[in-house]
Write a protein that holds these residues in place. Structure first.
Motif, PDB file in Angstrom:
ATOM      1  N   TYR A 225      -7.293 -12.721  13.588  1.00  0.00           N
ATOM      2  CA  TYR A 225      -6.416 -13.516  12.959  1.00  0.00           C
ATOM      3  C   TYR A 225      -6.376 -14.962  14.122  1.00  0.00           C
ATOM      4  O   TYR A 225      -6.802 -15.082  14.885  1.00  0.00           O
ATOM      5  CB  TYR A 225      -5.131 -12.665  13.266  1.00  0.00           C
ATOM      6  CG  TYR A 225      -5.130 -11.775  12.596  1.00  0.00           C
ATOM      7  CD1 TYR A 225      -4.870 -11.207  11.469  1.00  0.00           C
ATOM      8  CD2 TYR A 225      -5.153 -10.118  13.648  1.00  0.00           C
ATOM      9  CE1 TYR A 225      -5.362 -10.402  11.021  1.00  0.00           C
ATOM     10  CE2 TYR A 225      -5.763  -8.934  13.024  1.00  0.00           C
ATOM     11  CZ  TYR A 225      -5.612  -8.524  11.618  1.00  0.00           C
ATOM     12  OH  TYR A 225      -5.621  -7.880  10.779  1.00  0.00           O
TER      13      TYR A 225
ATOM     14  N   GLN B   6      -0.128  -0.543   6.282  1.00  0.00           N
ATOM     15  CA  GLN B   6       1.113  -1.471   6.499  1.00  0.00           C
ATOM     16  C   GLN B   6       0.970  -1.226   8.533  1.00  0.00           C
ATOM     17  O   GLN B   6       0.657  -0.272   8.361  1.00  0.00           O
ATOM     18  CB  GLN B   6       2.288  -1.683   6.955  1.00  0.00           C
ATOM     19  CG  GLN B   6       2.492  -2.069   5.090  1.00  0.00           C
ATOM     20  CD  GLN B   6       4.159  -1.628   5.123  1.00  0.00           C
ATOM     21  OE1 GLN B   6       4.870  -1.301   5.602  1.00  0.00           O
ATOM     22  NE2 GLN B   6       3.999  -1.746   4.017  1.00  0.00           N
TER      23      GLN B   6
ATOM     24  N   ASN C 135       4.755  -7.923   9.206  1.00  0.00           N
ATOM     25  CA  ASN C 135       4.145  -8.646   9.680  1.00  0.00           C
ATOM     26  C   ASN C 135       2.456  -8.913   9.145  1.00  0.00           C
ATOM     27  O   ASN C 135       1.773  -9.847   8.990  1.00  0.00           O
ATOM     28  CB  ASN C 135       4.328  -9.122  11.088  1.00  0.00           C
ATOM     29  CG  ASN C 135       5.438  -9.673  11.590  1.00  0.00           C
ATOM     30  OD1 ASN C 135       5.593 -10.214  10.812  1.00  0.00           O
ATOM     31  ND2 ASN C 135       6.759  -9.668  12.515  1.00  0.00           N
ATOM     32  N   PHE C 136       1.905  -7.725   9.101  1.00  0.00           N
ATOM     33  CA  PHE C 136       0.336  -7.480   8.960  1.00  0.00           C
ATOM     34  C   PHE C 136       0.606  -6.717   7.743  1.00  0.00           C
ATOM     35  O   PHE C 136       1.102  -4.579   7.469  1.00  0.00           O
ATOM     36  CB  PHE C 136       0.031  -6.853  10.040  1.00  0.00           C
ATOM     37  CG  PHE C 136      -0.345  -7.680  11.415  1.00  0.00           C
ATOM     38  CD1 PHE C 136      -1.277  -8.653  11.252  1.00  0.00           C
ATOM     39  CD2 PHE C 136       0.653  -7.653  11.790  1.00  0.00           C
ATOM     40  CE1 PHE C 136      -1.958  -9.573  11.928  1.00  0.00           C
ATOM     41  CE2 PHE C 136       0.382  -8.731  13.484  1.00  0.00           C
ATOM     42  CZ  PHE C 136      -0.708  -9.757  13.105  1.00  0.00           C
ATOM     43  N   ARG C 137       0.278  -6.606   6.945  1.00  0.00           N
ATOM     44  CA  ARG C 137      -0.466  -5.211   5.493  1.00  0.00           C
ATOM     45  C   ARG C 137      -0.955  -5.631   4.602  1.00  0.00           C
ATOM     46  O   ARG C 137      -2.078  -7.033   4.189  1.00  0.00           O
ATOM     47  CB  ARG C 137       1.030  -5.425   5.269  1.00  0.00           C
ATOM     48  CG  ARG C 137       1.413  -6.612   4.474  1.00  0.00           C
ATOM     49  CD  ARG C 137       3.096  -6.375   2.575  1.00  0.00           C
ATOM     50  NE  ARG C 137       3.317  -7.327   2.724  1.00  0.00           N
ATOM     51  CZ  ARG C 137       4.470  -8.461   2.918  1.00  0.00           C
ATOM     52  NH1 ARG C 137       5.332  -8.573   4.094  1.00  0.00           N
ATOM     53  NH2 ARG C 137       4.903  -8.722   2.047  1.00  0.00           N
ATOM     54  N   THR C 138      -1.362  -5.117   3.345  1.00  0.00           N
ATOM     55  CA  THR C 138      -2.765  -5.237   2.688  1.00  0.00           C
ATOM     56  C   THR C 138      -2.010  -4.183   2.014  1.00  0.00           C
ATOM     57  O   THR C 138      -1.930  -3.286   1.792  1.00  0.00           O
ATOM     58  CB  THR C 138      -3.923  -4.345   3.479  1.00  0.00           C
ATOM     59  OG1 THR C 138      -4.401  -5.796   4.744  1.00  0.00           O
ATOM     60  CG2 THR C 138      -5.246  -4.634   1.910  1.00  0.00           C
TER      61      THR C 138
ATOM     62  N   LYS D 184      -8.480  -7.576  10.596  1.00  0.00           N
ATOM     63  CA  LYS D 184      -9.106  -8.674   9.849  1.00  0.00           C
ATOM     64  C   LYS D 184     -11.034  -8.807   9.744  1.00  0.00           C
ATOM     65  O   LYS D 184     -11.761  -9.822   9.362  1.00  0.00           O
ATOM     66  CB  LYS D 184      -8.300  -9.924   9.884  1.00  0.00           C
ATOM     67  CG  LYS D 184      -9.049 -10.958   8.796  1.00  0.00           C
ATOM     68  CD  LYS D 184      -8.198 -10.375   7.051  1.00  0.00           C
ATOM     69  CE  LYS D 184      -8.188 -11.713   6.217  1.00  0.00           C
ATOM     70  NZ  LYS D 184      -7.773 -10.759   4.683  1.00  0.00           N
TER      71      LYS D 184
ATOM     72  N   LEU E  41      -0.156  -6.077  16.663  1.00  0.00           N
ATOM     73  CA  LEU E  41      -0.206  -5.904  15.613  1.00  0.00           C
ATOM     74  C   LEU E  41       1.080  -5.381  14.881  1.00  0.00           C
ATOM     75  O   LEU E  41       1.237  -4.839  13.957  1.00  0.00           O
ATOM     76  CB  LEU E  41      -1.182  -4.274  14.754  1.00  0.00           C
ATOM     77  CG  LEU E  41      -2.968  -5.546  14.610  1.00  0.00           C
ATOM     78  CD1 LEU E  41      -3.625  -5.003  14.537  1.00  0.00           C
ATOM     79  CD2 LEU E  41      -2.707  -6.747  13.931  1.00  0.00           C
TER      80      LEU E  41
ATOM     81  N   LEU F 212      -6.715  -5.366   7.411  1.00  0.00           N
ATOM     82  CA  LEU F 212      -5.133  -5.190   7.683  1.00  0.00           C
ATOM     83  C   LEU F 212      -4.714  -7.267   7.191  1.00  0.00           C
ATOM     84  O   LEU F 212      -5.387  -8.056   8.069  1.00  0.00           O
ATOM     85  CB  LEU F 212      -4.968  -4.912   8.771  1.00  0.00           C
ATOM     86  CG  LEU F 212      -3.492  -4.544   8.292  1.00  0.00           C
ATOM     87  CD1 LEU F 212      -2.922  -3.796   7.641  1.00  0.00           C
ATOM     88  CD2 LEU F 212      -3.234  -4.017  10.208  1.00  0.00           C
ATOM     89  N   ASP F 213      -4.282  -7.498   6.754  1.00  0.00           N
ATOM     90  CA  ASP F 213      -4.352  -9.278   6.311  1.00  0.00           C
ATOM     91  C   ASP F 213      -2.652  -9.432   7.149  1.00  0.00           C
ATOM     92  O   ASP F 213      -2.130  -8.878   7.684  1.00  0.00           O
ATOM     93  CB  ASP F 213      -3.683  -9.803   4.983  1.00  0.00           C
ATOM     94  CG  ASP F 213      -4.415  -9.262   4.061  1.00  0.00           C
ATOM     95  OD1 ASP F 213      -5.718  -9.439   3.703  1.00  0.00           O
ATOM     96  OD2 ASP F 213      -5.016  -9.031   2.916  1.00  0.00           O
ATOM     97  N   GLN F 214      -2.866 -10.621   7.845  1.00  0.00           N
ATOM     98  CA  GLN F 214      -1.408 -11.043   8.079  1.00  0.00           C
ATOM     99  C   GLN F 214      -0.931 -12.010   7.598  1.00  0.00           C
ATOM    100  O   GLN F 214      -1.326 -13.266   6.508  1.00  0.00           O
ATOM    101  CB  GLN F 214      -2.441 -12.394   9.381  1.00  0.00           C
ATOM    102  CG  GLN F 214      -0.774 -12.720  10.134  1.00  0.00           C
ATOM    103  CD  GLN F 214      -2.316 -14.563  11.108  1.00  0.00           C
ATOM    104  OE1 GLN F 214      -3.362 -14.218  11.538  1.00  0.00           O
ATOM    105  NE2 GLN F 214      -1.362 -15.194  11.023  1.00  0.00           N
TER     106      GLN F 214
END
Length: 395
Positions: free
Chosen positions: A147, A92, A98-101, A47, A393, A122-124
């Protein structure tokens, strides 16, 4: 003569039909169908927009829910061949829970589309918490990646309603000292161990380092002997003793191939700058995967096999996952992959033979990572730093 001429023409047409070049691909789930394709490439970042992420799965699906996937290299770069047309690109780490875009892309036949770095961060999705330690600050690494994690206390572990709102809990080394817990006998606190067991059994994940082994297998501020009182993991599954000395471990190996590929290295030196660190004496290899080791000595282990049939069923984690499910996607080659998808796509995936839950481990439980090392107060942790980033991650 005329028949021979027609035969030659027919053979020529067949050859032309089969010389399609890079604009065609055979889906692994449907080896008969050939489709036109293009490529999508880019780099996966944390991020913060600067830290490249290796080992992330990058995939897309076609209208029949066939999956086309690849993994990011250690420098974060990826290149994926996929069918032409509008689609959604999924990025992912871990199982994607837990972490994916997700981002829309248009694949063009015989062309390469480049994803902007601002779109491939990568989004939280997870809601994360940590307990402050005396010698360890995993929260510093979490923050450096861009994050966030919420500080909770040892006392919060006594309330399942408090901890069940999180997807991941980080247990720092030294978080069980008297100054942190407010009690001199945390080994007798059965409520904490019961809640941690319930948390993991219902899908929550834990990271524990060094002296925080006492949360797992028992002990007071740390684990001094095998079969220590307390804990929620059976003693026959893991035994540790605080007999490590201040030293440098030279030539440690990253024994897990996926981890080594994601990191871009398979050997490292680890500095243990304090004495009395927890050395793993024995473990059950059917329960734990060894990720980093020195010779035959495990230094970092992971399990997805924990289960407690008597634990109450309690919803765990963020509401952002309410419309997503984790599945095991089965390929014709047997190279099965764990991904998290929108639950509306489940029927099509189920028709392919995919199954609910991850491909390995217990389908309803979370992961537990344990490291004998941690981020030191000096911050000079060398290659152990990227390993801890990977842990964060992939929980």
């Amino acid at each position: 003569m005329k028949q021979n001429y027609l035969l030659i023409m027919l053979c020529s047409l067949l050859l032309l039909a089969n010389c399609k070049g890079d604009d065609s691909v055979t889906p692994e789930e449907n080896p008969i169908k050939v489709v036109s394709t293009g490529k999508v490439e880019g780099k996966v970042f944390a991020k913060n927009g600067t830290k490249p992420i290796g080992g992330a799965i990058v995939f897309t699906t076609d209208s029949q829910s066939n999956i086309y996937h690849t993994y990011s290299n250690a420098d974060g770069s990826f290149s994926l061949t996929a069918p032409e047309g509008k689609t959604t690109l999924h990025i992912q780490t871990g199982d994607g829970k837990n972490f994916r875009t997700e981002l829309p892309v248009t694949i063009k036949k015989n062309e390469t589309v480049t994803v902007a770095a601002t779109d491939s961060k990568l989004d939280q999705i997870a809601k994360m918490a940590y307990i402050k330690g005396s010698y360890d600050e995993i929260e510093a690494i979490i923050t450096s990646l861009g994050y966030t994690a919420t500080e909770i206390t040892y006392q919060d572990l006594k309330n399942i309603n408090t901890i069940s709102q999180y997807d991941i809990i980080f247990l720092n080394c030294g978080s069980r000292t008297y100054a942190q817990t407010g009690t001199s006998m945390p080994s007798n606190d059965a409520n904490v161990y019961s809640n941690l067991s319930t948390f993991v059994s219902n899908g929550g994940s834990l990271y524990s380092s060094d002296w925080a082994s006492a949360y797992l297998v028992g002990g007071n501020t740390n684990t001094e002997n095998c079969n220590a009182p307390g804990g929620f993991i059976n003693d026959n599954l893991l035994c540790l003793k605080d007999i490590g000395t201040a030293t440098n471990y030279i030539g440690c190996s990253v024994s897990n191939p996926a981890l080594a590929t994601a990191l871009g290295f398979n050997t490292l030196d680890i500095q243990y700058d304090m004495g009395a660190w927890e050395k793993i004496q024995n473990y059950d290899p059917a329960f734990w995967d060894v990720l980093v080791q020195k010779g035959n000595e495990p230094l970092m282990i992971r399990t997805g096999h924990y289960t407690n049939p008597s634990a109450p069923q309690t919803p765990v984690g963020t509401s952002l996952n309410n419309n997503h499910i984790t599945i095991c996607h089965h390929t014709a080659s047997g190279n099965n992959i764990t991904i998290t998808i929108n639950q509306n796509a489940w029927n099509a995936h189920q028709a392919h033979g995919d199954t609910m839950g991850p491909c390995t481990g217990n389908s309803s439980s979370g992961n537990i990572y344990y490291t004998t090392f941690h981020n030191h107060a000096s911050g000079n942790i060398g290659k152990a730093g990227p390993i801890l980033e990977y842990v964060i991650l992939n929980l």
